[in-house]
Scaffold this motif. Sequence first.
Motif, short mmCIF file in Angstrom:
data_model
loop_
_atom_site.label_atom_id
_atom_site.label_comp_id
_atom_site.label_asym_id
_atom_site.label_seq_id
_atom_site.Cartn_x
_atom_site.Cartn_y
_atom_site.Cartn_z
N PHE A 54 0.95 -1.17 -0.14
CA PHE A 54 0.07 0.02 -0.06
C PHE A 54 0.78 1.35 -0.12
N SER A 55 1.04 2.09 -1.05
CA SER A 55 2.35 2.79 -1.15
C SER A 55 1.81 3.95 -2.39
N VAL A 56 2.92 4.96 -2.15
CA VAL A 56 2.78 5.96 -3.26
C VAL A 56 2.75 5.48 -4.53
N LEU A 57 3.63 4.45 -4.86
CA LEU A 57 4.02 3.84 -6.08
C LEU A 57 2.64 3.25 -6.62
N ALA A 58 1.78 2.36 -5.64
CA ALA A 58 0.65 1.98 -6.23
C ALA A 58 -0.31 2.95 -6.51
N SER A 59 -0.54 3.86 -5.65
CA SER A 59 -1.55 4.81 -5.90
C SER A 59 -1.38 5.62 -7.06
#
Lengths: 278, 247
Positions: free
Chosen positions: A135-140
């Motif tokens: 759950f991360s900046v990357l996923a978002s």
Amino acid sequence: MKDKIAEKLLLFIAFSAIGSLLLITFFIFQQGIPLIFKIGLGNFFSMHWSPTRGQFGILSMIIGSLMVTVGALIVGIPFGLACAIYLAEFSSKMVQKTLKPIIELLAGIPSVVYGFIGIVILVPFIRTHFGGPGFSVLASSIILGIMILPTIVSISYDSLIAVPNTYREGSYALGATKWQTVVKLLIPAARSGIVAGIILGMGRAIGETMAVIMIAGNALKIPHSILDSVRTLTSTIALELGYATGDHRAALFACGAFLFIIIITLNIIAIRITGRRE
Amino acid sequence: MPKIVIDQLSLFYGQNQVLKNVNLEVYEKEILGVIGPANAGKSSLLRAINRLYEINYARISGKIRLDGEDIFDIPVNDLRRRVGLIFATPVVLPGTIFKNMSYGLKLYRKIKKQKLNDTVADALQAANLWEEVKDRLYESASTLSGGQQQRLCIARTLAMNPEVIMMDEPCSGLDPISTAKIEATMLELKKIYTFLLVTNNTKQAARTADRTAFFLDGELIEVDKTEKIFTNPADARTDDYIRGRFG
């Protein structure tokens, strides 16, 4: 007589739409702004968000929103532009007629579905291959980048198509290749539309809530890498408004007011840029 | 040897044949006028020679040779540099006058700033535009008058150092003074370049062209010395057109 009534009725309906916008604006600001004055601008833009202790600093959420939005643009701009250029300049009429509606259909998928796909596929993928909670900046960023594609593609496409054909012919007649014509002539000529599309996409990314809540992790801290989890302004409002009371509630409205100002500003810039072209 | 040899050229847009078995030669350093009523295939002829028809999904049959070489054996971008095309409506690209001039030059090789400036100045001088624009090279090209824009397009083509310059009704939207300037420019440049001039203005062909070709419905009716075409044409239809009986 009938015409007169119809006209008045339509006028009333039109104004009630504008009226509700004004009411929303008024309500958000009336609920939120007093708190900002109460705690002071310095505290409002500080790091510490701890409603139980009366601390309402939104800096970490601003940074969260910012990182996610920039990330979405890094994903969305290259793909969106490439897609628009391919559709407008390199594909046949048939391909255009098939692909463009499909891309626009992306805008119609509910954001919860994007969030769901993020949780089921992207988050575990990032967790196993790159580490961190997933759950991360990357996923978002990746999910939001896909969500803003339709905006960027369709506005950029429209402005590329609007470049007069004589420019293309003039460029080819001087010995330019198709690619040179696209890069040196068409993109600069369509620049204002492309920028407007990007800004509108950016507005969408900042304002998106559901998908981000589901995949950003919502940890209240300033992220140190793109694999860290973040919380955005919109997520905070959606997550906490249900149980917030008093100053806490007012602080959430203040967040809303802040978001509102950013998004209105982005939209005004986009309208200005497209307006200048015509 | 003729500069351009056109052999049995036909051009089709879908089912629509707009050029029918055209045989035509263009000689070195002449102005060949091409006249004829609307839909005669005049513009299509020019677009066949520099292969610009390809972007409109047209197809051709027959052969076109430039200096004896089949145009399909020449890389298309080189071909279009060697054979420049001026459009009926001036195609001024967005940006400054200088940017318009340098656009083509910067496409195919790195060019030093000084050399670029010199080439631009030379080309503008050759197109008789230098005096009017030398102090405003960095103003938007769209601020120029129609006649100036057309001469800018000519200068832009000259900067590419072409061998043949094709003009598609270059003066159709211009006043008599601008037209006279462009004709004067053409007559000067004829010493260096080969011209193909498509015009709806038969008098313009009479004033400038060495030879004139008359097209009708995609067919080349006749081609001869301009004087002969205008005084004693071989075909009655040519005579009718020149005397304004149709078209």
